[in-house]
Design an enzyme around this catalytic site. Structure first.
Site, PDB file in Angstrom:
ATOM      1  N   ARG A  46       1.813 -11.911 -13.891  1.00 46.45           N
ATOM      2  CA  ARG A  46       2.981 -11.548 -14.559  1.00 46.45           C
ATOM      3  C   ARG A  46       3.614 -10.047 -14.251  1.00 46.45           C
ATOM      4  NH1 ARG A  46       2.935  -9.866 -19.519  1.00 46.45           N
ATOM      5  NH2 ARG A  46       1.453 -11.498 -20.277  1.00 46.45           N
ATOM      6  N   TYR A  98      31.182 -12.885 -13.338  1.00 46.38           N
ATOM      7  CA  TYR A  98      30.557 -14.168 -13.690  1.00 46.38           C
ATOM      8  C   TYR A  98      30.606 -14.744 -14.998  1.00 46.38           C
ATOM      9  CZ  TYR A  98      26.946 -17.626 -12.660  1.00 46.38           C
ATOM     10  OH  TYR A  98      26.222 -18.996 -12.910  1.00 46.38           O
ATOM     11  N   ASP A 170      26.609  -5.994  -9.497  1.00 42.18           N
ATOM     12  CA  ASP A 170      26.437  -7.175  -9.295  1.00 42.18           C
ATOM     13  C   ASP A 170      26.632  -7.533  -7.581  1.00 42.18           C
ATOM     14  OD1 ASP A 170      26.247  -9.789  -8.667  1.00 42.18           O
ATOM     15  OD2 ASP A 170      26.894 -10.720 -10.646  1.00 42.18           O
ATOM     16  N   LYS A 195      21.994 -17.432  -3.958  1.00 43.20           N
ATOM     17  CA  LYS A 195      23.129 -17.704  -3.343  1.00 43.20           C
ATOM     18  C   LYS A 195      22.952 -17.188  -1.706  1.00 43.20           C
ATOM     19  CE  LYS A 195      24.605 -18.543  -7.424  1.00 43.20           C
ATOM     20  NZ  LYS A 195      25.377 -17.391  -8.307  1.00 43.20           N
TER      21      LYS A 195
END
Ligand SMILES: *Cc1c(COP(=O)(O)O)cnc(C)c1O
Length: 377
Positions: A46, A98, A170, A195
């Site tokens: 982690r 978004y 973004d 994407k």
């Protein structure tokens, strides 16, 4: 090193232990310690994993920041960034970000006392006016979805600096191949790597890069504390996908330009939105801050019925949400990605019922044109 070369040779080149040219998938959760606290830089996956570390080093170098981070999705990436803030802090957020960004801010972080105002970030006065004493950051996208509105990153960074707040961008739509917000003054850049960065419709992931080491340190603390990390398999897939980002983005853009021009010459299309077209309001600005126009286009076929017909007839455009993959994807924002926005608000924004969005793939553009032609006829 130029960007296309950096995409191939950036970050950690291969495996220092075996000479393997591709970074191996370290499918491991924990690491043997020689003595308490004596280890080779990894303790628990982690906190850090060598495959993820290679990806994080790579994206930091590609975006030109101090430190990179990989997450299980774009939303996990954004949620980690938002976890830097405290109860009572305020954000200025783009008014057509978004949908998932809007949702997590208004329905999750709002419950923890994080406040937000939504403004059109292409209007600099409106952004300045929205900044309050409690404001800690401006959160924006450029170009936006699906109207491809362009905002001035450098001007917003100047406002952010003057007011002592962070600028968070973004960069999903442009990718670091075309646009580097950190070089324009932003403090944090993030991606839905699902994407273009992944590019093959096979991985969900998010990437974040901090410009300076202090914010990087804070982000690493929150990443490790919350734990929304990307696994080693998906980290490897992203590394693999990103090697070809340069050639893919060139093809996406070439095809998008050709298709946008072809559509704009048709009398049966009401409106074509593509920043590469000279009549796009952001056409000049995008050339100042980016090296390309991207691969997304939107156009209005006139009515919901005609949009239905087009979507039913196309053969090479897959009807799907998402974007940025090698295959062309087609959608109707009003009834898909933006369906949760009230009809009047959609009309105000210009998201009409006949608006069709295409994420232009890297097929032969002649096939894309012929297919769209038969679907429109
Ligand atoms: C898809 C997307 C996101 C969310 O990313 P996920 O990987 O789906 O969590 C954020 N911003 C933009 C612009 C996107 O297109």
């Amino acid at each position: 090193m130029r960007i296309k070369t950096r995409l191939i040779h950036g970050g950690i080149d291969g495996d220092p232990h075996t000479g393997a040219v591709s970074v191996p998938i370290y499918q491991v959760s924990t690491y043997k310690q020689e003595a308490i606290g004596v280890h080779k830089g990894f303790e628990y996956s982690r906190t850090g994993n060598p495959t993820r570390h290679a990806l994080e080093t790579y994206i930091a170098e590609i975006e030109g920041g101090a430190r990179g981070f990989a997450f299980g999705s774009g939303m996990a990436a954004l949620s980690t960034i938002l976890s830097l803030f405290n109860k009572g802090d305020h954000l200025v957020v783009g008014d057509d970000v978004y949908g998932g960004t809007y949702r997590v801010v208004t329905r999750v972080f709002s419950r923890m006392g994080l406040e937000a105002s939504y403004v059109d970030t292409s209007n600099l006065e409106a952004v300045e006016a929205a900044i309050r004493p409690e404001t800690k950051a401006i959160l924006m996208e450029t170009p936006t979805n699906p109207l491809l509105k362009v905002s001035d990153i450098r001007a917003l960074a100047d406002i952010a600096k003057a007011k002592g707040v962070l600028l968070i961008v973004d960069n999903t739509f442009m990718t670091p191949y075309w646009q580097n917000p950190l070089d324009l003054g932003a403090d944090i850049v993030f991606h839905s790597a699902t994407k273009y960065l992944g590019g093959h419709s096979d991985v969900v992931a998010g990437l974040v890069v901090a410009k300076d080491a202090k914010i990087g340190e804070d982000l690493h603390f929150v990443q490790n504390a919350i734990g929304g990390i990307l696994g080693p398999q998906d980290s490897w897939l992203l590394l693999r996908g990103m090697k070809t980002l340069g050639i893919r983005m060139e093809e996406h853009e070439q095809n998008a330009r050709t298709l946008a021009k072809w559509l704009s010459e048709r009398s049966d299309i009401k409106r074509v939105i593509y920043p590469g077209l000279p009549d796009h309001p952001g056409h000049e600005l995008i050339q100042k801050q980016a090296r390309g126009f991207g691969g997304m286009i939107s156009f209005d076929v006139g009515s919901a019925e005609r949009a239905d017909e087009v979507l039913a007839k196309v053969k090479y455009y897959t009807l799907a949400e998402s974007l940025g993959a090698v295959e062309s994807l087609i959608s109707v924002p009003a009834r898909m990605t933006h369906a949760s926005i009230p009809a009047e608000r959609r009309a105000e924004l210009g998201i009409t019922d006949g608006l069709v969005r295409i994420s232009v793939g890297i097929e032969d553009v002649q096939d894309l044109i012929e297919d769209l032609d038969q679907a429109l006829s």
